[in-house]
Design a protein around this motif. Sequence first.
Motif, PDB file in Angstrom:
ATOM      1  N   LEU B 149      45.661  -3.336 242.196  1.00 38.52           N
ATOM      2  CA  LEU B 149      46.702  -3.575 242.505  1.00 38.52           C
ATOM      3  C   LEU B 149      47.638  -2.584 243.074  1.00 38.52           C
ATOM      4  CD1 LEU B 149      48.726  -6.059 243.064  1.00 38.52           C
ATOM      5  CD2 LEU B 149      49.599  -5.834 240.688  1.00 38.52           C
ATOM      6  N   MET B 150      47.554  -1.551 242.107  1.00 39.21           N
ATOM      7  CA  MET B 150      48.541  -0.173 242.270  1.00 39.21           C
ATOM      8  C   MET B 150      48.307   0.362 243.469  1.00 39.21           C
ATOM      9  SD  MET B 150      48.706   0.962 238.340  1.00 39.21           S
ATOM     10  CE  MET B 150      49.949   2.573 238.915  1.00 39.21           C
ATOM     11  N   MET B 151      46.760   0.428 243.990  1.00 44.33           N
ATOM     12  CA  MET B 151      46.646   1.104 245.218  1.00 44.33           C
ATOM     13  C   MET B 151      46.818   0.610 246.403  1.00 44.33           C
ATOM     14  SD  MET B 151      45.288   3.799 243.590  1.00 44.33           S
ATOM     15  CE  MET B 151      45.005   4.720 245.015  1.00 44.33           C
ATOM     16  N   ASP B 152      47.083  -1.103 246.247  1.00 47.99           N
ATOM     17  CA  ASP B 152      47.665  -1.809 247.216  1.00 47.99           C
ATOM     18  C   ASP B 152      49.212  -1.661 247.585  1.00 47.99           C
ATOM     19  OD1 ASP B 152      45.049  -2.900 247.455  1.00 47.99           O
ATOM     20  OD2 ASP B 152      45.640  -4.883 246.563  1.00 47.99           O
ATOM     21  N   VAL B 153      49.853  -1.478 246.498  1.00 46.08           N
ATOM     22  CA  VAL B 153      51.145  -0.982 246.311  1.00 46.08           C
ATOM     23  C   VAL B 153      51.444   0.277 247.413  1.00 46.08           C
ATOM     24  CG1 VAL B 153      53.232  -0.312 245.191  1.00 46.08           C
ATOM     25  CG2 VAL B 153      51.666  -2.099 244.450  1.00 46.08           C
ATOM     26  N   ALA B 154      50.380   1.228 246.955  1.00 48.32           N
ATOM     27  CA  ALA B 154      50.534   2.642 247.483  1.00 48.32           C
ATOM     28  C   ALA B 154      50.383   2.389 249.046  1.00 48.32           C
ATOM     29  CB  ALA B 154      49.607   3.217 247.144  1.00 48.32           C
ATOM     30  N   ARG B 155      49.490   1.267 249.445  1.00 48.58           N
ATOM     31  CA  ARG B 155      49.236   1.231 250.738  1.00 48.58           C
ATOM     32  C   ARG B 155      50.314   0.779 251.352  1.00 48.58           C
ATOM     33  NH1 ARG B 155      43.954  -1.047 249.701  1.00 48.58           N
ATOM     34  NH2 ARG B 155      43.298   1.014 248.816  1.00 48.58           N
ATOM     35  N   SER B 156      50.963  -0.266 250.776  1.00 47.29           N
ATOM     36  CA  SER B 156      51.768  -1.201 251.537  1.00 47.29           C
ATOM     37  C   SER B 156      53.285  -0.395 251.579  1.00 47.29           C
ATOM     38  CB  SER B 156      52.235  -2.559 250.892  1.00 47.29           C
ATOM     39  OG  SER B 156      52.609  -2.200 249.418  1.00 47.29           O
ATOM     40  N   LEU B 157      53.352   0.567 250.784  1.00 47.83           N
ATOM     41  CA  LEU B 157      54.434   1.497 250.759  1.00 47.83           C
ATOM     42  C   LEU B 157      54.213   2.483 251.981  1.00 47.83           C
ATOM     43  CD1 LEU B 157      55.599   1.724 247.146  1.00 47.83           C
ATOM     44  CD2 LEU B 157      56.625   0.688 249.023  1.00 47.83           C
ATOM     45  N   ARG B 248      56.769  13.782 227.069  1.00 44.98           N
ATOM     46  CA  ARG B 248      57.381  14.108 228.421  1.00 44.98           C
ATOM     47  C   ARG B 248      56.935  13.123 229.661  1.00 44.98           C
ATOM     48  NH1 ARG B 248      59.071  14.449 232.485  1.00 44.98           N
ATOM     49  NH2 ARG B 248      59.834  16.206 233.907  1.00 44.98           N
ATOM     50  N   TRP B 249      55.841  12.867 229.528  1.00 45.95           N
ATOM     51  CA  TRP B 249      55.201  11.844 230.656  1.00 45.95           C
ATOM     52  C   TRP B 249      54.271  10.813 230.037  1.00 45.95           C
ATOM     53  CZ3 TRP B 249      54.173  17.205 231.376  1.00 45.95           C
ATOM     54  CH2 TRP B 249      54.961  17.669 232.425  1.00 45.95           C
ATOM     55  N   PRO B 250      55.281   9.579 229.250  1.00 44.57           N
ATOM     56  CA  PRO B 250      54.503   8.364 228.441  1.00 44.57           C
ATOM     57  C   PRO B 250      53.914   7.879 229.425  1.00 44.57           C
ATOM     58  CG  PRO B 250      57.028   8.170 228.907  1.00 44.57           C
ATOM     59  CD  PRO B 250      56.613   9.501 229.484  1.00 44.57           C
ATOM     60  N   PRO B 251      52.610   7.495 228.934  1.00 39.43           N
ATOM     61  CA  PRO B 251      51.672   6.515 229.567  1.00 39.43           C
ATOM     62  C   PRO B 251      52.542   5.415 230.151  1.00 39.43           C
ATOM     63  CG  PRO B 251      50.767   6.829 227.495  1.00 39.43           C
ATOM     64  CD  PRO B 251      52.254   7.576 227.498  1.00 39.43           C
ATOM     65  N   ARG B 252      52.179   5.115 231.645  1.00 38.28           N
ATOM     66  CA  ARG B 252      53.163   3.861 232.023  1.00 38.28           C
ATOM     67  C   ARG B 252      52.284   2.534 231.752  1.00 38.28           C
ATOM     68  NH1 ARG B 252      53.586   6.090 237.842  1.00 38.28           N
ATOM     69  NH2 ARG B 252      54.663   8.069 237.446  1.00 38.28           N
ATOM     70  N   PRO B 253      53.072   1.449 231.736  1.00 38.62           N
ATOM     71  CA  PRO B 253      52.307   0.288 231.298  1.00 38.62           C
ATOM     72  C   PRO B 253      51.578  -0.102 232.637  1.00 38.62           C
ATOM     73  CG  PRO B 253      54.821  -0.054 231.836  1.00 38.62           C
ATOM     74  CD  PRO B 253      54.484   1.411 231.686  1.00 38.62           C
ATOM     75  N   VAL B 254      50.267  -0.582 232.483  1.00 44.93           N
ATOM     76  CA  VAL B 254      49.400  -0.690 233.617  1.00 44.93           C
ATOM     77  C   VAL B 254      49.675  -2.159 234.127  1.00 44.93           C
ATOM     78  CG1 VAL B 254      47.098  -0.833 234.284  1.00 44.93           C
ATOM     79  CG2 VAL B 254      47.819   0.970 232.583  1.00 44.93           C
ATOM     80  N   ILE B 255      49.756  -2.365 235.303  1.00 43.61           N
ATOM     81  CA  ILE B 255      50.027  -3.462 235.886  1.00 43.61           C
ATOM     82  C   ILE B 255      48.771  -3.959 236.440  1.00 43.61           C
ATOM     83  CG2 ILE B 255      51.345  -4.886 237.671  1.00 43.61           C
ATOM     84  CD1 ILE B 255      52.867  -1.802 237.871  1.00 43.61           C
ATOM     85  N   HIS B 256      48.146  -5.189 235.892  1.00 42.19           N
ATOM     86  CA  HIS B 256      46.974  -5.725 236.372  1.00 42.19           C
ATOM     87  C   HIS B 256      47.218  -6.905 237.340  1.00 42.19           C
ATOM     88  CE1 HIS B 256      44.138  -3.402 233.620  1.00 42.19           C
ATOM     89  NE2 HIS B 256      45.098  -3.911 232.628  1.00 42.19           N
ATOM     90  N   GLY B 257      46.237  -6.645 238.459  1.00 43.91           N
ATOM     91  CA  GLY B 257      46.328  -7.697 239.707  1.00 43.91           C
ATOM     92  C   GLY B 257      45.786  -9.062 239.333  1.00 43.91           C
TER      93      GLY B 257
END
Lengths: 259, 257
Positions: B149-157, B248-257
């Motif tokens: 899903l995250m890669m899909d977001v990247a693609r659509s953006l 400094r860079w906390p792990p982001r919550p992972v969005i599952h598709g």
Amino acid sequence: MRRPASIEGLGGVLLFLAVWELCVRSDWLAYQFLPSPSAVALGFKDLLLTRPLAEEILHTLTAVFLGWLIAAAVGVSMGLALGLSAGARRYTLATIEVLRTLPGIAFVPLALLLFGFSLRMELAVIIFPALWPVLVNTFAGVAAVPERLRDVATVLRLAPLDAVAKVYLPAAAPSILVGLRLSLTLALVLAVIAEMLGNPEGLGYAVTREQQGLNPELMFAYVITIGFLGIALNAAIVGAARLALPGRFGPAELGTSPG
Amino acid sequence: MKALLQDWPPLRGLLPLIGVLALWQLAAGEQSPNFPPPSSWYPAVAGLAARGLLAPAVAATLSTFILGLALATVVGFALGLLIGAVESVRRWSSMLLEYLRALPPPVLVPIAVLLVGYTETMKVAVVTLTALWPVLLNTVAGVAEIPDLMMDVARSLHLTWRERLLKIVVPAALPALLLGIRNAVPLALVITLLVEMLTGLPGIGKLMILGQRNFSSPQVFALLAIVGVLGFVLNLVFLIAENLVLRRWPPRPVIHG
């Protein structure tokens, strides 16, 4: 994660070997002692015909299993004690944190001093570092036994030993097995180190022997053999774990954690 | 500082270690050949230090360790990103990586010695080569677990590959990278000492083997203690660095598709 397609994986290996062969043949990688894969394959023939491979494997396996079993017995019992008693934890955890970061290889000179060239020397090098993964995982597994399960042991008025055998150990078993697997991998690494530096027997010694005898084909053949031994040991313990606790392990839990 | 070491157990837990050392001191004779009392360790290292051998050895071991670990981190992360992000590379390399994971790292040392010879370059190269695998394998796993899903977001953006890498892939792989380095730290230290013991290149490992060859047990024990402190401090430094990075860079919550 999807299981990697093994045909493509095999293709990758063949491609790697082909490139390696080409690089050596075309003198593009002109190291004096880098044999081509085909030369290593011939080295395997030499190894089987002229070297006591079976004895060497047996020696290394003996050291690995003896060291691992002792480390496992000590690690599980100490881990149990720590998991069950908060008092024991308070008065030992800091010591464990200090000792477990001590690199196992630092024991090689000491073990040589105390035991000379012997199997005992190898065991002395293996046991101390191989202890910690079992101890820490047993302790973590026991400490994580849910409150309700502990209550069950209390309500049933189980004798302490019964409670350990029937409640705590089964509940902590998956975690203990992860520790046992890490510890077995470590035991092989340490046995090889002990044989390279100390006891002149087994596969680790064979690698340094062929290196010093300038037999790169045989050396590579031994190294590749050790890699397959590592795979076999790992497969054996994963298989044993699945047999012992059917249905508890998918490929992810035991198979892919980084060693 | 305190928050960075939140998991550290109470210091009274050091009592068993102190107790054993104290008992040892009391029970062992001053001249005990196998178990020299802790008080005899200090003169042994002081002797080494007076002859100007200790500091250069510690410096040689530390510089190899740091350089090897740094190179392994950079190379391992870069290769790991490549292998993890490109599905076909991942599939084609899967069997090779599986094999290299099972291969005990110390066997690479004799190979490097034979190919490159007894040099400082070989020392750093072999530490890099062995410490590389935990970093690489963890990075591959970290990247491979980024949800589609995250890669899909990247693609659509319509993100460029550079933006994709810096905004999605690298942040998502960061915790896996840290785990990889955590596994690489003890390995790099072991391999550094192994190379020194095996080849006689300068470092603490060489001093340890010399102590053993001269049957100087106080020297062996003293160096063992020094290596223990070194291992402990290096792990601690990494732990603190890890906590700083994660803060400094906390792990982001992972969005599952």
